[in-house]
Each structure stands twice: as C-alpha cells, then as structure tokens.
Design an enzyme around this catalytic site. Structure first.
Site, mmCIF file in Angstrom:
data_model
loop_
_atom_site.group_PDB
_atom_site.id
_atom_site.type_symbol
_atom_site.label_atom_id
_atom_site.label_comp_id
_atom_site.label_asym_id
_atom_site.label_seq_id
_atom_site.Cartn_x
_atom_site.Cartn_y
_atom_site.Cartn_z
ATOM 1 N N ASP A 64 40.059 40.264 37.946
ATOM 2 C CA ASP A 64 40.523 40.893 39.048
ATOM 3 C C ASP A 64 42.058 41.004 39.405
ATOM 4 O OD1 ASP A 64 40.120 41.810 41.648
ATOM 5 O OD2 ASP A 64 39.852 39.909 42.563
ATOM 6 N N HIS A 99 43.728 49.724 35.866
ATOM 7 C CA HIS A 99 42.209 49.428 35.016
ATOM 8 C C HIS A 99 42.500 49.546 33.660
ATOM 9 C CE1 HIS A 99 40.281 48.743 38.707
ATOM 10 N NE2 HIS A 99 40.300 49.912 39.320
ATOM 11 N N LEU A 118 31.127 36.539 17.729
ATOM 12 C CA LEU A 118 31.449 36.262 19.122
ATOM 13 C C LEU A 118 30.337 37.164 19.896
ATOM 14 C CD1 LEU A 118 33.430 35.716 21.743
ATOM 15 C CD2 LEU A 118 34.139 38.031 21.287
HETATM 16 C C1 IPE Z 1 39.642 44.737 38.670
HETATM 17 O O1 IPE Z 1 40.529 44.670 39.880
HETATM 18 C C2 IPE Z 1 38.059 44.568 39.150
HETATM 19 C C3 IPE Z 1 37.399 45.836 38.771
HETATM 20 C C4 IPE Z 1 36.613 46.174 39.701
HETATM 21 C C5 IPE Z 1 37.463 46.536 37.576
HETATM 22 P P1 IPE Z 1 40.718 45.169 41.091
HETATM 23 O O2 IPE Z 1 40.283 46.749 41.103
HETATM 24 O O3 IPE Z 1 39.430 44.456 42.128
HETATM 25 O O4 IPE Z 1 41.899 45.269 41.455
HETATM 26 P P2 IPE Z 1 42.537 44.468 43.081
HETATM 27 O O5 IPE Z 1 41.690 43.393 43.590
HETATM 28 O O6 IPE Z 1 42.375 45.664 43.977
HETATM 29 O O7 IPE Z 1 44.011 44.207 42.705
HETATM 30 MG MG MG Z 2 39.632 42.869 43.507
#
Ligand code: IPE
Ligand code: MG
Length: 224
Positions: free
Chosen positions: A2, A19, A113
């Site tokens: 996140d 991302h 892994l």
């Molecule tokens: C990555 O972070 C989680 C995914 C869905 C890929 P976020 O996209 O939730 O980032 P924030 O929470 O808005 O900072």
């Molecule tokens: Mg998020």
C-alpha cells in the site's frame, strides 16, 4: 503493498508512476526472499474493491501486471520462483488470464520460492466461492456436510497450495487488514509500517523479520 498513490502524489506525479515504482520493489523483494529465509510470499496486488478506482488506474494496474509477467518470466525461472495467482480471475481480461496461465505453467517446476500474487482477490469473496463449491458438492451428494472441517475448507480456498502465513505486513501506515487472507491469517503475526510501498526495500523486510523472530507464538497455548 500500500502507498503507491501517495508516494507519487507527494512528488506531483500521476498515481501510475507510483505503481510502476511499486512493481520494481516487487522484483527486488522476490529476488531477495530466499536469502531472507522466505519460502512462501503472497503479494496483494489488486483487491475486489479496487475496481472502484478510475478506469485509467485500473487499466494501468492491469497493464503493469501483464508487463511484469512478460518481463519477469526468465528471471523467475532463473531464481527458482513458482508464480501462482490467487483471487477470482474470471473477471479479468481473457488475454491477461492466458498470460497468467502461461507463467504459472512456465514456473510450475520451480520450488525455491513459492510466490503468489493476489489479483481481484478479496478474502470474503474467496470464502464465499469456497462455500459455494462445497455446497454444490454436498447438494449433489458427493460430500457429507459433516466432513467439512478446517482442512477441507482450507483446501477449497484459492491458497490450497500454500501454508497459512506466519507474518502479514502492511505498508503505508494503515492499520487495517482490508480483506487480505482473513481465514489464513487467523493466527498470523501482523506488522504495520509507515513506509510507503515504493520505498519498501529488502532491508526494510529484513528488519521486520528480525523483530518477528523475537515474537513468541503460542497458538492459544501457554508459554513453555
Ligand atoms: C497500492 O497502493 C495498492 C494497489 C491497489 C496496487 P495504493 O494505490 O492503494 O496507494 P495509496 O493508498 O493511494 O497511497
Ligand atoms: Mg491504498
């Protein structure tokens, strides 16, 4: 994983840049995992709730995933990683589904892994799908409802091939579980870190693992 969006927004960049940076961190952690002593790694990449995001972001995330699969195939093979996906893939683009199937087959013989990526995954959705599948078997007379125990139920989940997690880590300062492995995580240890996912390096993971090793796990028993 996140915090990608906030990481990018803080820099005045589009969320997708976060991302993409996040995907680089995945590559690093996957490579470092065996040396960190991690045999099973499950990454939460896209939740059943993430469809609520803009079309641009959803499509961007799906294309990052497709690119990850294509670009990482040879590295995963070299590193002995077996990649599998958990979640309901039936709602995904058929082209992406075939790519997912392809990489699963390509890496099926690897055992250094065990890497799971959760896509269109939600713990409640997974439990409902398992319950429906077992109910259908019971209704057709193939399964005695009394025979449904934890092992049987766990085997009907997407993660049937993976042991329950010892440790679940959430980045970016949120202290919620957000529908990630609710059944499997019943006895897991949890770690929450303020670090945003695009800043999360194998060194952060190593520090978390050092703390984890000091925790005493009793599974409802008493200290020895
Ligand atoms: C990555 O972070 C989680 C995914 C869905 C890929 P976020 O996209 O939730 O980032 P924030 O929470 O808005 O900072
Ligand atoms: Mg998020």
């Amino acid at each position: 994983m996140d915090g990608n969006g906030r990481w990018a927004t803080q820099r005045g960049w589009p969320r997708l840049v976060g991302h993409r940076k996040g995907a680089e961190r995945v590559r690093e952690l996957v490579s470092a995992s065996p040396d960190l002593g991690i045999r099973h790694l499950t990454l939460y990449a896209f939740s059943t709730e993430n469809w609520k995001r803009s079309t641009e972001e959803v499509l961007g995330l799906m294309s990052i995933l497709g690119r990850y699969i294509r670009r990482e195939a040879s590295r995963l093979k070299e590193e002995g990683a077996r990649l599998r996906f958990v979640g309901d893939r039936t709602r995904l683009d058929p082209k992406l589904q075939s790519l997912m199937q392809w990489i699963e087959t390509q890496t099926a013989r690897n055992d250094r892994l065990f890497l799971n990526v959760a896509i269109n995954y939600g713990g409640r959705d997974e439990i409902l799908r398992a319950a429906r599948a077992l109910a259908a078997q019971a209704a057709s007379g193939d399964l005695d409802p009394a025979a449904i125990d934890e092992a049987r139920f766990g085997a009907a989940l997407d993660t049937w091939h993976t042991p329950d997690p010892d440790l679940i880590v959430r980045t970016s300062g949120e202290t919620r579980v957000s529908n990630f492995l609710p059944w499997q995580g019943a006895y897991s240890e949890y770690e929450f870190t303020d670090t945003l996912w695009p800043d999360f390096t194998p060194a952060h993971m190593a520090a978390i693992l050092d703390r984890f090793k000091l925790r005493e796990r009793r599974y409802g028993g008493v200290a020895q």
